[in-house]
Design a protein around this motif. Structure first.
Motif, PDB file in Angstrom:
ATOM      1  N   ALA A  53       0.727  -1.143   0.022  1.00  0.00           N
ATOM      2  CA  ALA A  53      -0.202   0.014  -0.071  1.00  0.00           C
ATOM      3  C   ALA A  53       0.686   1.303  -0.186  1.00  0.00           C
ATOM      4  O   ALA A  53       0.490   2.239   0.681  1.00  0.00           O
ATOM      5  N   MET A  54       1.931   1.242  -0.640  1.00  0.00           N
ATOM      6  CA  MET A  54       2.962   2.517  -0.860  1.00  0.00           C
ATOM      7  C   MET A  54       2.612   3.363  -1.605  1.00  0.00           C
ATOM      8  O   MET A  54       2.868   4.489  -1.648  1.00  0.00           O
ATOM      9  N   PHE A  55       1.948   3.033  -2.783  1.00  0.00           N
ATOM     10  CA  PHE A  55       1.856   3.953  -3.922  1.00  0.00           C
ATOM     11  C   PHE A  55       0.416   4.433  -4.180  1.00  0.00           C
ATOM     12  O   PHE A  55      -0.819   3.688  -4.210  1.00  0.00           O
ATOM     13  N   ASP A  56       0.073   5.498  -4.748  1.00  0.00           N
ATOM     14  CA  ASP A  56      -1.150   6.216  -5.181  1.00  0.00           C
ATOM     15  C   ASP A  56      -1.765   6.205  -6.439  1.00  0.00           C
ATOM     16  O   ASP A  56      -2.713   5.958  -6.745  1.00  0.00           O
ATOM     17  N   GLU A  57      -0.456   5.830  -7.355  1.00  0.00           N
ATOM     18  CA  GLU A  57      -0.659   5.290  -8.717  1.00  0.00           C
ATOM     19  C   GLU A  57       0.222   4.533  -8.997  1.00  0.00           C
ATOM     20  O   GLU A  57       1.363   4.513  -8.831  1.00  0.00           O
ATOM     21  N   VAL A  58      -0.155   3.489  -9.975  1.00  0.00           N
ATOM     22  CA  VAL A  58       0.971   2.734 -10.388  1.00  0.00           C
ATOM     23  C   VAL A  58       0.459   2.678 -12.151  1.00  0.00           C
ATOM     24  O   VAL A  58      -0.394   2.386 -12.570  1.00  0.00           O
ATOM     25  N   VAL A  59       1.537   2.978 -12.910  1.00  0.00           N
ATOM     26  CA  VAL A  59       1.483   3.278 -14.219  1.00  0.00           C
ATOM     27  C   VAL A  59       2.633   2.456 -14.942  1.00  0.00           C
ATOM     28  O   VAL A  59       3.539   1.967 -14.446  1.00  0.00           O
ATOM     29  N   ALA A 119      -0.349  -0.890  -4.026  1.00  0.00           N
ATOM     30  CA  ALA A 119      -1.088   0.169  -4.447  1.00  0.00           C
ATOM     31  C   ALA A 119      -1.861   0.511  -3.117  1.00  0.00           C
ATOM     32  O   ALA A 119      -2.592  -0.703  -2.640  1.00  0.00           O
ATOM     33  N   ALA A 120      -2.077   1.458  -2.727  1.00  0.00           N
ATOM     34  CA  ALA A 120      -2.781   1.914  -1.446  1.00  0.00           C
ATOM     35  C   ALA A 120      -4.316   1.975  -1.816  1.00  0.00           C
ATOM     36  O   ALA A 120      -4.652   1.902  -2.995  1.00  0.00           O
ATOM     37  N   PRO A 121      -4.998   1.544  -0.929  1.00  0.00           N
ATOM     38  CA  PRO A 121      -6.694   1.671  -0.858  1.00  0.00           C
ATOM     39  C   PRO A 121      -6.835   2.989  -1.603  1.00  0.00           C
ATOM     40  O   PRO A 121      -6.510   4.144  -1.452  1.00  0.00           O
ATOM     41  N   GLY A 122      -7.701   2.882  -2.731  1.00  0.00           N
ATOM     42  CA  GLY A 122      -8.161   3.863  -3.518  1.00  0.00           C
ATOM     43  C   GLY A 122      -7.152   4.236  -4.622  1.00  0.00           C
ATOM     44  O   GLY A 122      -7.394   5.535  -5.288  1.00  0.00           O
ATOM     45  N   ALA A 123      -6.007   3.868  -4.662  1.00  0.00           N
ATOM     46  CA  ALA A 123      -5.195   4.080  -5.531  1.00  0.00           C
ATOM     47  C   ALA A 123      -5.571   3.865  -7.102  1.00  0.00           C
ATOM     48  O   ALA A 123      -6.415   3.036  -7.330  1.00  0.00           O
ATOM     49  N   ARG A 124      -4.919   4.267  -8.177  1.00  0.00           N
ATOM     50  CA  ARG A 124      -5.324   4.178  -9.541  1.00  0.00           C
ATOM     51  C   ARG A 124      -4.151   3.559 -10.102  1.00  0.00           C
ATOM     52  O   ARG A 124      -2.998   3.910  -9.983  1.00  0.00           O
ATOM     53  N   GLU A 181     -10.606  -7.420 -10.915  1.00  0.00           N
ATOM     54  CA  GLU A 181     -11.767  -7.449 -10.378  1.00  0.00           C
ATOM     55  C   GLU A 181     -11.753  -8.406  -9.230  1.00  0.00           C
ATOM     56  O   GLU A 181     -12.341  -8.046  -8.159  1.00  0.00           O
ATOM     57  N   ARG A 182     -11.333  -9.667  -9.361  1.00  0.00           N
ATOM     58  CA  ARG A 182     -11.346 -10.698  -8.374  1.00  0.00           C
ATOM     59  C   ARG A 182     -10.346 -10.462  -7.243  1.00  0.00           C
ATOM     60  O   ARG A 182     -10.724 -10.388  -6.034  1.00  0.00           O
ATOM     61  N   ARG A 183      -9.157  -9.597  -7.589  1.00  0.00           N
ATOM     62  CA  ARG A 183      -8.342  -9.133  -6.713  1.00  0.00           C
ATOM     63  C   ARG A 183      -8.545  -8.204  -5.901  1.00  0.00           C
ATOM     64  O   ARG A 183      -8.203  -7.886  -4.538  1.00  0.00           O
ATOM     65  N   ARG A 184      -9.185  -6.965  -6.412  1.00  0.00           N
ATOM     66  CA  ARG A 184      -9.486  -5.874  -5.855  1.00  0.00           C
ATOM     67  C   ARG A 184     -10.936  -5.589  -6.223  1.00  0.00           C
ATOM     68  O   ARG A 184     -11.249  -4.888  -6.916  1.00  0.00           O
ATOM     69  N   PRO A 185     -11.963  -6.196  -5.553  1.00  0.00           N
ATOM     70  CA  PRO A 185     -13.453  -6.042  -5.664  1.00  0.00           C
ATOM     71  C   PRO A 185     -13.574  -4.573  -5.439  1.00  0.00           C
ATOM     72  O   PRO A 185     -13.019  -4.109  -4.675  1.00  0.00           O
ATOM     73  N   ALA A 222      -2.302   1.432 -29.601  1.00  0.00           N
ATOM     74  CA  ALA A 222      -2.249   0.857 -28.213  1.00  0.00           C
ATOM     75  C   ALA A 222      -3.646   0.570 -27.711  1.00  0.00           C
ATOM     76  O   ALA A 222      -4.800   1.116 -28.098  1.00  0.00           O
ATOM     77  N   TRP A 223      -3.586  -0.262 -26.668  1.00  0.00           N
ATOM     78  CA  TRP A 223      -4.721  -0.329 -25.536  1.00  0.00           C
ATOM     79  C   TRP A 223      -4.612   0.831 -24.344  1.00  0.00           C
ATOM     80  O   TRP A 223      -3.402   0.846 -23.990  1.00  0.00           O
ATOM     81  N   SER A 224      -5.296   1.308 -23.565  1.00  0.00           N
ATOM     82  CA  SER A 224      -5.271   2.034 -22.502  1.00  0.00           C
ATOM     83  C   SER A 224      -6.288   1.121 -21.523  1.00  0.00           C
ATOM     84  O   SER A 224      -7.159   0.518 -21.872  1.00  0.00           O
ATOM     85  N   TRP A 225      -5.660   1.012 -20.370  1.00  0.00           N
ATOM     86  CA  TRP A 225      -6.415   0.287 -19.347  1.00  0.00           C
ATOM     87  C   TRP A 225      -6.180   0.909 -17.950  1.00  0.00           C
ATOM     88  O   TRP A 225      -5.133   1.264 -17.615  1.00  0.00           O
ATOM     89  N   VAL A 226      -7.256   1.269 -17.488  1.00  0.00           N
ATOM     90  CA  VAL A 226      -7.329   2.118 -16.093  1.00  0.00           C
ATOM     91  C   VAL A 226      -8.253   1.192 -15.100  1.00  0.00           C
ATOM     92  O   VAL A 226      -9.328   0.967 -15.419  1.00  0.00           O
ATOM     93  N   ALA A 227      -7.764   1.155 -13.895  1.00  0.00           N
ATOM     94  CA  ALA A 227      -8.555   0.874 -12.700  1.00  0.00           C
ATOM     95  C   ALA A 227      -8.357   1.754 -11.788  1.00  0.00           C
ATOM     96  O   ALA A 227      -7.288   2.295 -11.142  1.00  0.00           O
ATOM     97  N   CYS A 228      -9.424   1.874 -11.089  1.00  0.00           N
ATOM     98  CA  CYS A 228      -9.481   3.055  -9.978  1.00  0.00           C
ATOM     99  C   CYS A 228     -10.917   3.120  -8.945  1.00  0.00           C
ATOM    100  O   CYS A 228     -11.948   2.063  -9.531  1.00  0.00           O
ATOM    101  N   ALA A 229     -10.789   3.622  -7.916  1.00  0.00           N
ATOM    102  CA  ALA A 229     -12.107   3.444  -7.124  1.00  0.00           C
ATOM    103  C   ALA A 229     -13.202   4.155  -8.194  1.00  0.00           C
ATOM    104  O   ALA A 229     -13.172   5.006  -8.836  1.00  0.00           O
ATOM    105  N   ALA A 230     -14.359   3.689  -7.702  1.00  0.00           N
ATOM    106  CA  ALA A 230     -15.486   3.954  -8.496  1.00  0.00           C
ATOM    107  C   ALA A 230     -15.920   5.599  -8.212  1.00  0.00           C
ATOM    108  O   ALA A 230     -16.092   6.245  -9.252  1.00  0.00           O
ATOM    109  N   SER A 231     -15.501   5.909  -7.245  1.00  0.00           N
ATOM    110  CA  SER A 231     -15.734   7.402  -7.076  1.00  0.00           C
ATOM    111  C   SER A 231     -14.616   8.312  -7.587  1.00  0.00           C
ATOM    112  O   SER A 231     -14.976   9.497  -7.945  1.00  0.00           O
ATOM    113  N   ASP A 232     -13.465   7.618  -8.155  1.00  0.00           N
ATOM    114  CA  ASP A 232     -12.645   8.551  -9.083  1.00  0.00           C
ATOM    115  C   ASP A 232     -12.868   8.194 -10.524  1.00  0.00           C
ATOM    116  O   ASP A 232     -12.117   8.924 -11.434  1.00  0.00           O
ATOM    117  N   ALA A 233     -13.508   7.410 -11.071  1.00  0.00           N
ATOM    118  CA  ALA A 233     -13.703   7.037 -12.538  1.00  0.00           C
ATOM    119  C   ALA A 233     -13.918   8.304 -13.367  1.00  0.00           C
ATOM    120  O   ALA A 233     -13.450   8.034 -14.341  1.00  0.00           O
TER     121      ALA A 233
END
Length: 326
Positions: A115-121, A142-147, A290-294, A311-322
């Motif tokens: 849980a050290m990072f706010d964003e992993v890119v 990735a910290a809770p709420g990370a993107r 989705e399985r690892r971070r519902p 390219a592909w873009s792929w983004v995972a974030c908390a629903a409130s940040d989407a």
């Protein structure tokens, strides 16, 4: 433990990054991925919070850290890892104090706390990993709420199409009928003639073989969508042969070094093609996350510009940040 395959990859990519390239796509100018890819990152980093900690996976020569430095002006901290040795020519520790590079680090075993990072890119890097293990590690740090945001090679992109065609060019150039063996064969004959010897039957045969290879190269280049490799090889060989004196050994060695350089290029291109993601592979990545971070909202899209999909873009974030994520 580092596998033999990882050692070879580290050496090949390390030599490539030592050339000073900013990115992994050899047919793209060093412009830090402008166009659709640049637009994607501009949108993503526009929502980055001040003081955020960012982890860049498979950074290469630091295209993303450089972009972050230019757009966020030191308001965040960046750790950037890569399996290869790193040579970012732009990097000045005294100037880029918010950025730290970590060489020799694979995405599958990150040396960071939970849980050290706010964003992993990652930009054209994550797809090269053992993806299930790399995703598990990315989510661990990735910290809770990370993107999380990855730009990855698309199996049907223009870049990968060029790569497939260039693999064919690589195979032909070093084949028995290809230019490079023909150039090595003609070098001793030309050296002997320049030393005053009369042309032999072997010299005539070598010249005919060389001319056939040159004609075939011109034909292939004329019908290729990506002739750069062929044209580069022709120019390089012509220069070696034209400047050769009465000793063929230096020319033969120079062509041999060129063949070795091409093998490194072939390996990098083969990796790009083989790791580019299909739709089903992208879906599998989403399902695994989705399985690892519902509760995370995950979006993916094709990044397109005038020449087609890049390219592909792929983004995972908390629903409130989407809604804030580009």
């Amino acid at each position: 433990m580092v596998s033999e395959n990882q050692t070879v990859r580290r050496q090949v990519w390390g030599a490539y990054w030592a050339s000073g390239r900013l990115h992994s796509c050899t047919n793209t100018p060093d412009r830090n991925y402008q166009g659709a890819i640049g637009d994607f990152w501009d949108g993503f980093f526009a929502a980055t919070r001040k003081g955020a900690r960012i982890l860049d996976l498979a950074t290469g020569n630091g295209a993303l850290p450089l972009r972050v430095h230019r757009t966020l002006e030191g308001r965040v901290r960046v750790d950037a890892i890569d399996l290869a040795a790193l040579s970012p020519a732009w990097y000045e520790p005294a100037k880029h104090t918010e950025i730290r590079f970590h060489a020799g680090i694979g995405m599958e075993e990150l040396p960071f706390e939970d849980a050290m990072f706010d964003e992993v890119v990652s930009q054209f890097g994550f797809e090269y990993a053992d993806r299930p293990r790399a995703l598990s590690e990315a989510l661990r740090v990735a910290a809770p709420g990370a993107r999380l945001a990855f730009v990855m090679h698309h199996a049907e992109s223009v870049l990968v199409d060029v790569g497939r065609e260039e693999l064919g060019h690589h195979a032909w150039l070093i084949s028995e009928e290809g230019l490079l063996p023909a150039a090595q064969a003609i070098a001793p004959c030309l050296a002997a003639i320049r030393a005053g010897s009369a042309p032999s039957s072997a010299a005539f045969a070598a010249r005919e073989r060389y001319n056939r290879a040159m004609d075939e190269l011109a034909r292939r280049a004329s019908v290729s969508k990506a002739p750069d490799l062929l044209l580069e090889a022709r120019q390089h060989v012509h220069q070696i042969i034209a400047t050769m004196g009465q000793d063929a050994s230096s020319a033969i060695s120079a062509i041999g070094r060129f063949i070795q350089d091409l093998e490194g290029s072939r390996l990098r291109t083969q990796e790009m093609v083989s790791h580019a993601l299909t739709v089903s592979e992208l879906d599998s990545l989403t399902e695994a996350c989705e399985r690892r971070r519902p509760g995370m909202r995950i979006t993916s899209a094709e990044l397109r510009q005038a020449e087609g999909v890049v390219a592909w873009s792929w983004v995972a974030c908390a629903a409130s940040d989407a809604d804030q994520t580009g």
